[in-house]
Design an enzyme around this catalytic site. Sequence first.
Site, PDB file in Angstrom:
ATOM      1  N   GLU A 134      18.278  -8.525  29.656  1.00  0.00           N
ATOM      2  CA  GLU A 134      18.990  -8.686  30.925  1.00  0.00           C
ATOM      3  C   GLU A 134      20.515  -8.673  30.740  1.00  0.00           C
ATOM      4  O   GLU A 134      21.233  -9.491  31.327  1.00  0.00           O
ATOM      5  CB  GLU A 134      18.539  -9.984  31.616  1.00  0.00           C
ATOM      6  N   GLU A 208       9.354  -7.560  33.881  1.00  0.00           N
ATOM      7  CA  GLU A 208       9.053  -8.946  34.240  1.00  0.00           C
ATOM      8  C   GLU A 208       8.661  -8.984  35.704  1.00  0.00           C
ATOM      9  O   GLU A 208       9.522  -8.885  36.588  1.00  0.00           O
ATOM     10  CB  GLU A 208      10.255  -9.865  33.990  1.00  0.00           C
TER      11      GLU A 208
END
Length: 569
Positions: A134, A208
Amino acid sequence: MHYFRVPRAYWSDRLLKMKACGINTLTTYVAWNLHEPERGVFNFNWQLELEAYIREAGRVGLWVILRPGPYICSEWELGGLPSWLLRDRNMKLRTTYPGFTKAVNSFFDELIPRVVPLQYVNGGPVIAFQVENEYGSYAKDGRYMSFVKEALVSRGVRELLFTSDNRNGLDHGSVNGALKTLNFQKLRPEDIRHLDSLQPQKPKLVMEYWSGWFDNWGGLHHVYDVDEMMRVVMEILNQGLSINLYMFHGGTNFGFMSGALGNHPYKPLVTSYDYDAPLSEAGHYTAKYHRLRTLFGGFHNGNLPMMPAVQWKKVYRPVSTHKYLLLWDVLEVLEKPHESERPVNMENLPVNNGNGQSYGYTLYETNITGGGMLNSRNHVRDRALVFLDRQFIGVLDYNTIEIIVPNRKGRRNLSLLVENCGRVNYGKDLDDQRKGLVGDILLNKEPLTGFRMYSLDMKPDFIRRLSSRSWKPIQKAPSFPAFFLSKLYISGYPADSFIQFPGWKKGVAFVNGQNLGRYWSIGPQQTLYLPGPWLKTGMNQFILFEEQESDFKMQFTNNHDLGMTVDVN
């Protein structure tokens, strides 16, 4: 599912349950702070034997996607980065700052050669590697992602590389040669179109898909509606996307490993990482599991492995605490206190072979000759119990930065027991996660000086030394903080259970030397998971470090209590 959140004895059980749900690939992070607790000192043994975890996944028929970091977020302490990095006052985490890249290269020199032989091209189950994590939400250095990619490839990584970001991070977290993947809970068509526009004609993976959410102390337990989850999962699959469930099985933030939400405001996270996931913290099947198994079974023509039996739970008899040691009585068990004119933060204390203190508590003591207003200047990280002549007088934290010190004559001892409640694991505040006292404390607007500082990190060797001490019988209500000793005799085969703490306020629980994690009466979590493999037939020893209040009894239940619920927004 993360190996470091599941007792090793249950790795196989949880992986078989994953396979029986119709899932074909295990995804796991690698927690750098566990594997290199001190600079240059590596641990890949037993609970941290990553290669064994990967091989076990392959044995039960799962592929493996590895997310080696170095940063992992994961609601884990400092996002998995070791705290000794912060000894460098100029440290810039997740950048090409030389102090950081040197440390990453040293860790990858140890980690990557362990997993290279387990790649698919070498006959192993590992089919892909994530480049960092991320980074689009951090994006402080345009050269950093290329550095991480090269760090993997140059050490022999040959499988698919990918990055993982939310919608807003997609534009800033990628690197050439790595597949972009997406993270979310609510599916928005425009997000998929944006991903397509960035990499046309490429496979699409939801890296995710958040099956639940995490909890913070003082909040509520987050749940995510099963019908809503299934609606999104089916829509993802109907669009031809691959999906990774985050989490399938959350497990537990054992020890002091739970992270925290950002500094504005600061919110420490609970011990449980149940996450309202399809497989519960203790490995129980949930409604989500059964619904997913029915859906995924359609991709296997209904030909799925049998579901393994659920571990037996046992309600052990309540145990009373008969012995205790005051915190002040165990200071001689600790290393000699460090003395300094001004307070020193945890990370820069001269302990642990020059690596500073990572977790737990630090006791700061100094002498004063008068009373008045004690002001922390917001330099307490994160919570301090304040004592005058070892009598409790108040708490300093992010919300309370001033308390009154009673005015008495003579020279007196002022003590601050400061707890690291968890370093922030996500956001742009990672460089500002030093703990303890991070600056001057003022008494009547004058800085206090002449400190003695005790490191109380409560590592296994300390608990062992504590166990051999002469404990005092409880004859009247003791003062606090204190360590309390209880014993539980188990006649048969040990089973899982959950510990309840009615009448206790806040502290840490240990069983047979293993740190189960923090408890705190403010909730939402009201029980701690007690894994059967950490118990033994015969006598078991429980040590509780309680900060302020106790009814001297522990109780057990066969159901976890994660508190009053709230729907994930």
